[in-house]
Scaffold this active site. Structure first.
Site, mmCIF file in Angstrom:
data_model
loop_
_atom_site.group_PDB
_atom_site.id
_atom_site.type_symbol
_atom_site.label_atom_id
_atom_site.label_comp_id
_atom_site.label_asym_id
_atom_site.label_seq_id
_atom_site.Cartn_x
_atom_site.Cartn_y
_atom_site.Cartn_z
ATOM 1 N N LYS A 42 0.843 -1.198 0.000
ATOM 2 C CA LYS A 42 0.000 0.000 0.000
ATOM 3 C C LYS A 42 0.888 1.262 0.000
ATOM 4 C CE LYS A 42 -3.399 -2.587 -0.375
ATOM 5 N NZ LYS A 42 -4.594 -3.023 0.276
HETATM 6 C C1 LIG Z 1 -5.580 -4.167 0.530
HETATM 7 C C2 LIG Z 1 -7.038 -3.987 0.574
HETATM 8 C C3 LIG Z 1 -7.794 -4.380 1.686
HETATM 9 C C4 LIG Z 1 -7.258 -5.247 2.799
HETATM 10 O O1 LIG Z 1 -6.168 -4.791 3.453
HETATM 11 P P1 LIG Z 1 -5.248 -5.819 4.279
HETATM 12 O O2 LIG Z 1 -4.374 -4.920 5.081
HETATM 13 O O3 LIG Z 1 -4.500 -6.640 3.287
HETATM 14 O O4 LIG Z 1 -6.140 -6.636 5.138
HETATM 15 C C5 LIG Z 1 -9.139 -4.068 1.714
HETATM 16 N N1 LIG Z 1 -9.732 -3.430 0.701
HETATM 17 C C6 LIG Z 1 -9.054 -3.064 -0.409
HETATM 18 C C7 LIG Z 1 -9.778 -2.340 -1.483
HETATM 19 C C8 LIG Z 1 -7.686 -3.346 -0.514
HETATM 20 O O5 LIG Z 1 -7.020 -3.008 -1.619
#
Ligand SMILES: *Cc1c(COP(=O)(O)O)cnc(C)c1O
Length: 411
Positions: free
Chosen positions: A224
């Site tokens: 992210k």
């Molecule tokens: C990455 C992501 C998540 C989940 O995040 P995690 O930290 O991997 O649990 C939820 N929603 C979207 C749209 C994502 O891209």
């Protein structure tokens, strides 16, 4: 015992067309490095990687030296405060990951079995799962074709007396049209929880994501825009909601006495070690966002005019942070399918990732959404993929990736 949901491509009928081929193996290649004096280097360009160039090490060391490594400590409070401020909201509730941030935010709504939550079908599975964890039912809508966000024209038709909330997902870092969505939600008395896992720092009409709905969930997973390794955050301006989220995050210990519980809470805590990394990352967010936008601008001009390649758009009211730089391939015009182009890129040491597979095409949700069709999402899934998108990507790497795509195009 738990059994997996089986779904064969035959059973999917013509929906099987949208399911991507298996990921090609990315080969290590010798890529010429133009800087003077440097020999060609064996390399692979990953689709994404974290950038840990700030105070991460220093803060983690402080956490260890002061013996605060669990889920209390100053970095948690500082990270929450700093991130909330960046989103332009009052409260930030740090938690273990983005999935539980979404679950935590939804859990504060007190959803009951049979309640419905409207989500886009084109998203990462965690959005739908968080609704399912609450015992509620995800209800799907398609995307609009311009910016690949939830199609708001389809939301109203899906509202029933059981609808409790709407969850817009700011896909790939581009915000959803939130004024229109909030007006709709207000008209029907619904809560809006943004899934902002991909949109740190993105703006809608000059306002940051995370503060556009009643609450939002962010992820700080390794790919992210800012990361804590694993981590997440709920953001909100609603004091009651924030206090509930803090309480539910920590087993819902009551304030009157320890080991006295009035809710089924969770252990969704973040550690001070992760928050130490998070604080260092937040300090660099503006730089990361600028890098992501620069990546997009550089890709855009190098891919411009290649027949059959569609680059991502940015609405006039949006600041897209291009978490991932996604493109769409028209097989006829480009002369090669999306999957074939991905293989060419992989042979050149370039890692890519296909777009999300929509929720109505997932084995685990197949029975629930059987017969539903969402043509825009299906088209995105069939033709879309994203290129290397890290904040640390160099101009020379962008040049190389775009060059391979241009050369592979059939005249
Ligand atoms: C990455 C992501 C998540 C989940 O995040 P995690 O930290 O991997 O649990 C939820 N929603 C979207 C749209 C994502 O891209």
């Amino acid at each position: 015992m738990l059994q997996p949901a089986e779904l064969s491509l035959e059973e999917m009928g013509d929906l099987a067309d949208v399911i991507p081929a298996a990921d090609p193996e990315v080969k290590l290649t010798y890529r010429p490095i133009p800087e003077f004096g440097q020999a060609p280097r064996r390399s692979l360009i990953p689709v994404c990687e974290p950038t840990l160039g700030g105070n991460e090490m220093k803060y983690v060391q402080q956490a260890i030296e002061t013996n605060w490594i669990s889920s209390a400590g100053r970095f948690i409070r500082d990270f929450e405060a700093r991130f909330a401020e960046l989103c332009g909201v009052q409260y930030g509730i740090a938690c273990a990951n983005g999935t539980v941030a979404m679950h935590l935010a939804m859990a504060t709504l007190g959803l009951e079995a049979g309640d419905e939550v409207i989500i886009p079908t084109f998203t990462m599975i965690a959005t739908a799962n968080a609704v399912t964890y609450c015992g509620a039912k995800p209800v799907l809508v398609d995307m609009e074709p311009d910016y690949w966000q939830m199609d708001l024209n389809q939301v109203e038709a899906k509202i029933t007396p059981r609808t409790k909330a709407i969850v817009p997902v700011h896909i790939y870092g581009h915000p959803t049209d939130m004024d229109a969505l909030m007006a709709l939600a207000e008209k029907h008395g619904l809560m809006v929880i943004e899934d902002a896992a991909e949109a740190h720092g993105a703006e809608y009409k000059g306002r940051r994501t995370g503060g556009l709905g009643h609450a939002a969930g962010f992820s700080f997973y390794g790919n992210k825009i800012i990361t804590t390794g694993e981590g997440g955050m709920v953001t909100t301006n609603d004091r009651t909601l924030a206090q509930l989220a803090w309480n539910l995050r920590d087993h819902a210990f009551s304030h009157e006495r320890h080991f006295w519980h009035k809710f089924v809470g969770f252990n969704y805590r973040m550690t001070n070690l992760q928050a130490a990394v998070g604080l260092a990352q937040v300090e660099q967010l503006d730089g990361f966002v600028a890098a992501r936008r620069r990546n997009a601008a550089e890709y855009n001009c190098r891919l411009y005019g290649i027949p059959g390649i569609r680059t991502p758009a940015e609405a006039p009211w949006a600041k897209n942070v291009y978490w991932m730089y996604g493109i769409m391939v028209d097989e006829t015009e480009y002369g090669m399918s999306r999957d074939a182009l991905r293989r060419v890129l992989a042979d050149h040491g370039i890692e890519t990732r296909t777009f999300f597979i929509p929720m109505h095409c997932q084995p685990v949700y197949w029975q629930q959404f059987k017969g539903e069709r969402y043509p825009v999402a299906e088209n995105l899934c069939k033709r879309g993929f994203y290129l290397p998108s890290a904040s640390s990507l160099s101009l020379d790497e962008i040049e190389y990736v775009a060059g391979v795509i241009r050369k592979a195009a059939q005249p």
